[in-house]
Design an enzyme around this catalytic site. Structure first.
Site, PDB file in Angstrom:
ATOM      1  N   ASP A   1       4.953   7.500  -4.317  1.00  0.00           N
ATOM      2  CA  ASP A   1       5.066   6.244  -5.043  1.00  0.00           C
ATOM      3  C   ASP A   1       6.337   6.332  -5.907  1.00  0.00           C
ATOM      4  O   ASP A   1       6.888   7.394  -6.128  1.00  0.00           O
ATOM      5  CB  ASP A   1       3.805   5.987  -5.880  1.00  0.00           C
ATOM      6  CG  ASP A   1       3.680   4.514  -6.239  1.00  0.00           C
ATOM      7  OD1 ASP A   1       2.598   4.078  -6.616  1.00  0.00           O
ATOM      8  OD2 ASP A   1       4.704   3.789  -6.114  1.00  0.00           O
TER       9      ASP A   1
HETATM   10  C1  GLC Z   1       4.946   0.592  -7.479  1.00  0.00           C
HETATM   11  C2  GLC Z   1       3.497   0.706  -7.050  1.00  0.00           C
HETATM   12  C3  GLC Z   1       3.310   0.802  -5.572  1.00  0.00           C
HETATM   13  C4  GLC Z   1       4.394  -0.006  -4.883  1.00  0.00           C
HETATM   14  C5  GLC Z   1       5.703   0.710  -5.139  1.00  0.00           C
HETATM   15  C6  GLC Z   1       6.887  -0.029  -4.511  1.00  0.00           C
HETATM   16  O1  GLC Z   1       5.154   1.345  -8.640  1.00  0.00           O
HETATM   17  O2  GLC Z   1       2.704   1.717  -7.658  1.00  0.00           O
HETATM   18  O3  GLC Z   1       1.988   0.321  -5.258  1.00  0.00           O
HETATM   19  O4  GLC Z   1       4.130  -0.082  -3.492  1.00  0.00           O
HETATM   20  O5  GLC Z   1       5.948   0.912  -6.528  1.00  0.00           O
HETATM   21  O6  GLC Z   1       7.062  -1.247  -5.151  1.00  0.00           O
END
Ligand code: GLC
Length: 753
Positions: A292
């Site tokens: 993430d």
């Molecule tokens: C965010 C979220 C994740 C998302 C990613 C890309 O922080 O936690 O669910 O897919 O970043 O945007």
């Protein structure tokens, strides 16, 4: 030109594979052979490049990287050191970055383009928690299909969805993004979403790769505070948290995303037990895992990695295949391999998993297949997609209360007062994850109700809900003092036959990083509700919210309450059609509503404890100042008609349990009912919940119609994982419950031998 070169190289080495042994055992699968032939051409740096994902230059959904790193993106794209980008918007921009990767780099390996298509791309369907309230798997799958159709037309070929995190804590803002508190419902919905996004053939240009996230236990953050510690036992991990991920894997989800939180002391991004032992080991998962946003680097803050180099080593060895926006892999992995801290096999395996998805998407055949400007214009916002969003929205609405049948509203001759800032809000219904939708593009409740011209409709805001109209507010400034608009609302309420009040949360009060310590109606809304109630008791409360709320006063005083979540682009039309009875509400709660925040976490599948109640003496598990019961239980929802359950029959046959029940529509309107099946394993080697959802059927009934609904439970559906991670089915007594809510009392007991 470059594209032809890589393709011919791939073809030549693919053909040569057949004449010579490759570095990897020759696979019979043509895609795997092509992947191996590309891998055989790649340098270590180019393989590491596949493991590197950058945010687009056009949008951010997390902390913005330092300027130095961001400036390197373009250089790394040209060198083939970028495997994926996210948040690049529109076909034109995606063509730009794809062209650099394919035509400027040595091997011309195409990028996979990711985006958070959580509940729609530009056209928003309801937030996932709302869709889950429909319990309509076909509609949910269709909704994901439409999202994929629109996103792929905009150049996207990978979504970071479905989020399958189970959560029992409405304080956590991301409950809006999941399917609620139950592993069985969460699994079925996760499967529907994966199949909706990916379709039957991932090379179909209208389908996109999906991503099961966040792996794992993110929804069990202590005290509902986002990104907080999760500390749970193996039985909860295996019986509650993992099932939706395992179901998504079995449904063929192409990618996983790990999570920000630590689980039992290990950050998920660096957790070998989760990613290698369970996911890639026990489950034999062959897709890839993306970290993430920045979670690799965040292991330093966790106190688990000394520095960026150590973080890269831990994450790669633990099975995180792609680095989203930490700049750790691209800067550190090559030296770690040279120092022997990370083996080249780890790198090759990660690159292989990533290349495989790109081949399955057809990106090597045509890196620009998703970059068609004409298709983008024709598909985005098309009638088919808008109609699907409206259909999904209607089915997501839950009727919580309807005393004296105040609903449905009469269509003619009524004076209706519509009150509440959210009633005219065209932004909030889009929810938090609307990042591609245009601001103020939702149909408001006011607009939806205006379409019913037979009544006199007067609107008053009552009280501004929050200051400012920014489209990505990091801090919402709630109005807690300005009551200057109360009087106007009182005036129209006094003259009205019925008052419709739309209250709840703005779109950014739930979602990522939006935890709340209170679950009441924010700002002055509760005071406004009680003020209006004093002048007109005929109130229909319509909730617009991203999480369960403690609306206990409303439940005690307000005759009709409709849970309308954040229903997306067609919100106002869906709500109006339900209020006027053109759609008979059929939703059921996917998450328990607490009476007060002190009860949280509260959920239906709780353990009985050694001191269940109520008891006359004080020594039992309860509060002195609050009931143990929820305000509304999991699986609860009313209809404009009513249903009766009779004649529950159960029998054990050939090792399975067969169940049947007669359900009658006892009202005068056609309606749908979610017939739910629960079990209780009364005695087991690990205590089992007082209820476990094991099946449901969404059934439509004509007035006075009776249908016999049947279920069949296999042996495995009676089983569970014990504390040694072993799946067991134990003999003994099981209670079988069937009804229209988890608190049904209609039950039989069977002896499973
Ligand atoms: C965010 C979220 C994740 C998302 C990613 C890309 O922080 O936690 O669910 O897919 O970043 O945007």
């Amino acid at each position: 030109m470059r594209k032809i070169l890589i393709l011919s190289l791939v073809t030549i080495s693919f053909l040569s594979c057949n004449q010579q042994t490759t570095k990897k055992i020759k696979s019979s699968n043509p895609i795997e052979q092509k992947v191996d032939s590309v891998l055989n051409l790649m340098t270590l740096e180019e393989k590491i490049g596949q493991m590197n994902q950058y945010n687009g230059f056009w949008d951010v959904t997390g902390p913005v990287p330092s300027a130095g790193d961001a400036a390197k993106k373009y250089e790394h794209l040209k060198r083939g050191w970028v495997g994926s980008m996210l948040n690049v918007r529109g076909v034109e921009n995606i063509r730009k970055v794809q062209k650099i990767a394919v035509e400027d780099s040595r091997l011309g390996i195409p990028l996979i383009i990711g985006f958070d298509v959580i509940h729609g791309y530009e056209t928003q369907s309801p937030i996932p928690l709302a869709e889950s309230a429909s319990w309509d798997l076909e509609a949910i799958k269709k909704s994901a299909q439409m999202a994929a159709k629109e996103a792929s037309a905009a150049g996207i070929n990978w979504t970071f969805a479905p989020m399958v995190d189970i959560s029992r804590d409405a304080r956590w803002g991301r409950v809006m993004e999941g399917a609620g508190e139950d592993p069985y419902l969460g699994s079925q919905i996760g499967i529907a979403r994966v199949k909706g996004f990916q379709g039957k053939d991932l090379s179909d240009p209208h389908t996109i790769a999906a991503c099961a996230k966040h792996f794992t236990a993110y929804g069990f953050a202590e005290s509902g505070k986002d990104y907080n510690t999760a500390d749970i036992g193996l039985s909860t991990l295996y019986n509650t948290i993992l099932p939706p991920f395992k179901s998504a894997h079995e449904a063929g989800v192409k990618t996983f995303m790990n999570s920000f939180n630590e689980l039992n002391g290990i950050p998920a991004t660096g957790d070998k037990f989760l990613q290698r032992d369970i996911l890639k080991g026990e489950w034999n998962y062959e897709g890839f895992v993306v970290s993430d946003w920045g979670s690799i680097m965040e292991m330093i803050d966790h106190g688990y990695a000394e520095n960026k180099n150590h973080a890269a080593e831990l994450a790669a060895n633990a099975g995180s295949d792609m680095d989203m926006e930490s700049y750790a892999y691209v800067n550190e992995l090559a030296s770690l391999v040279k120092e022997g801290k990370v083996s080249e096999e780890v790198i090759t395996d990660a690159a292989r998993r990533i290349l495989k998805v790109k081949f399955e998407l057809g990106l090597f055949d045509d890196p620009y297949k998703y970059c068609n400007v004409e298709r983008e214009k024709e598909v985005i916002g098309s009638k088919e997609i808008i109609d699907a969003a409206l259909d999904m929205a209607k089915k997501s609405i839950v009727l919580l209360k309807n005393e004296d049948n105040i609903l449905p509203l009469k269509k003619n001759g009524q004076k209706i007062a519509l009150i509440g800032a959210l009633a005219s809000d065209k932004n909030s219904p889009l929810g938090n994850w609307r990042i591609a939708a245009k601001d103020d593009s939702a149909v408001s409740v006011f607009e939806g109700m205006k379409a019913y011209v037979g009544n006199e409709l007067n609107y008053a805001e009552g009280a501004t809900l929050y200051a400012g109209k920014t489209n990505f507010p990091s801090e919402l400034v709630l109005n807690t003092t300005d009551k200057s608009k109360f009087q106007e609302a009182i005036n129209i309420a006094k003259k009205a036959d019925v008052v419709v009040m739309v209250l709840g949360e703005v779109g950014y009060q739930s979602g990522e990083a939006r935890s709340r310590a209170k679950l009441d109606l924010p700002g002055l809304q509760q005071e406004l509700l009680e003020t209006i109630f004093k002048v007109n008791k005929n109130i229909v409360l319509v909730l617009n919210n991203g999480r369960p709320l403690t609306i206990t006063w409303a439940d005690e005083n307000i005759p009709a309450i409709v849970e309308a979540w954040q229903l997306g682009s067609q919100a106002g039309n869906a709500i109006a059609q339900v209020l006027y009875g053109d759609y008979n509400p059929s939703g059921k709660l996917p998450m328990t509503f607490p009476r007060s925040v002190g009860q949280v976490p509260i959920y239906y599948n709780y353990k009985n404890t050694g001191r269940p109640g109520p008891k006359k003496e004080v020594f039992w598990s309860h509060y002195q100042d609050e009931s143990n019961k929820p305000l509304y239980p999991f699986g609860y929802g009313l209809s404009y008609t009513s249903f009766e359950y009779k004649n529950l029959k159960t029998k054990v046959e050939l090792g399975n349990i067969k169940i049947s029940v007669d359900v009658t529509n006892t009202g005068i309107l056609k309606g749908k009912e979610v017939v739910q099946l629960y079990i209780r394993d009364l005695v087991a080697s690990v205590t089992r919940p007082v209820r476990e959802l094991k099946g449901f059927e969404l059934v439509e009934f004509n007035p006075s119609e009776t249908k016999t609904v049947t279920f069949e439970l296999t042996k495995d559906e009676l089983g569970f994982y014990n504390n040694q991670r072993k799946f067991v089915v134990e003999r003994g007594e099981f209670q079988i419950f069937v009804g229209g809510s988890s608190d049904t009392t209609l039950k039989n007991t069977v002896e499973y031998k």
